[in-house]
Design a protein around this motif. Structure first.
Motif, mmCIF file in Angstrom:
data_model
loop_
_atom_site.group_PDB
_atom_site.id
_atom_site.type_symbol
_atom_site.label_atom_id
_atom_site.label_comp_id
_atom_site.label_asym_id
_atom_site.label_seq_id
_atom_site.Cartn_x
_atom_site.Cartn_y
_atom_site.Cartn_z
ATOM 1 N N LEU A 182 1.919 28.991 1.031
ATOM 2 C CA LEU A 182 1.753 27.690 0.389
ATOM 3 C C LEU A 182 0.208 27.369 0.539
ATOM 4 O O LEU A 182 -0.292 27.063 1.455
ATOM 5 C CB LEU A 182 2.614 26.571 0.966
ATOM 6 C CG LEU A 182 4.190 26.918 0.804
ATOM 7 C CD1 LEU A 182 4.964 25.838 1.485
ATOM 8 C CD2 LEU A 182 4.526 27.031 -0.624
ATOM 9 N N ILE A 185 0.216 23.985 -3.778
ATOM 10 C CA ILE A 185 0.856 22.814 -3.186
ATOM 11 C C ILE A 185 -0.261 21.498 -3.118
ATOM 12 O O ILE A 185 -0.951 21.864 -2.329
ATOM 13 C CB ILE A 185 1.794 22.946 -1.821
ATOM 14 C CG1 ILE A 185 2.596 21.669 -1.605
ATOM 15 C CG2 ILE A 185 0.869 23.578 -0.502
ATOM 16 C CD1 ILE A 185 3.533 22.054 -0.732
ATOM 17 N N LYS A 244 2.902 17.197 -4.441
ATOM 18 C CA LYS A 244 3.012 16.486 -3.317
ATOM 19 C C LYS A 244 3.414 14.859 -3.950
ATOM 20 O O LYS A 244 2.398 14.512 -4.758
ATOM 21 C CB LYS A 244 1.787 16.445 -2.155
ATOM 22 C CG LYS A 244 1.610 17.691 -1.813
ATOM 23 C CD LYS A 244 0.445 17.470 -0.783
ATOM 24 C CE LYS A 244 -0.146 18.753 -0.369
ATOM 25 N NZ LYS A 244 -1.338 18.671 0.554
ATOM 26 N N LEU A 272 11.921 22.003 -2.450
ATOM 27 C CA LEU A 272 10.766 22.771 -1.718
ATOM 28 C C LEU A 272 11.355 24.081 -1.009
ATOM 29 O O LEU A 272 11.297 25.145 -1.218
ATOM 30 C CB LEU A 272 10.156 21.852 -0.549
ATOM 31 C CG LEU A 272 8.954 22.555 0.365
ATOM 32 C CD1 LEU A 272 7.707 22.900 -0.569
ATOM 33 C CD2 LEU A 272 8.772 21.912 1.287
#
Length: 122
Positions: free
Chosen positions: A46, A75, A99, A106
């Motif tokens: 990520l 991310i 986010k 997730l």
């Protein structure tokens, strides 16, 4: 592996994914990520986009040079369509997660990334 210059983000993801029995290695920069890749073989990465020294775009390319098979998901807080298109269609990232994220979503996405790695190694 989670690559993010915000320690709180790494800690949060370690906690959330730890409940799902997913081990997380944190890297606070692109440089640290690449160093970890010499000793750790992550199932997925990520990757935050906005980091000092080496941004996520550059880090992505270096990750793929080291291991073209590793699934990488962006991310980021960058929720603009341009960035999503660049991440998915230009970089060929395996996912683009914004986010704040939903925990259940997730976790499902992480499991999908891990399955991509497992398919690539068979």
């Amino acid at each position: 592996m989670v690559v993010d210059d915000e320690p709180d983000t790494i800690d949060l993801l370690k906690l959330v994914l730890g409940y799902e029995n997913i081990d997380v290695v944190g890297a606070h920069s692109g440089i640290e990520c690449l160093e970890h890749m010499d000793t750790v073989e992550p199932d997925a990465i990520l990757l935050d986009l906005m980091m000092p020294e080496m941004n996520g775009w550059e880090t992505f390319h270096k990750i793929k040079e080291k291991d073209p098979q590793i699934p990488v998901a962006i991310i980021t807080v960058k929720n603009q369509e341009f960035d999503k298109m660049r991440g998915i269609h230009v970089l060929k990232a395996d996912d683009y997660i914004t986010k704040p994220f939903n925990r259940k979503d997730l976790v499902e996405r992480i499991h999908r990334l891990i399955s991509l790695k497992n398919k690539a190694t068979k």
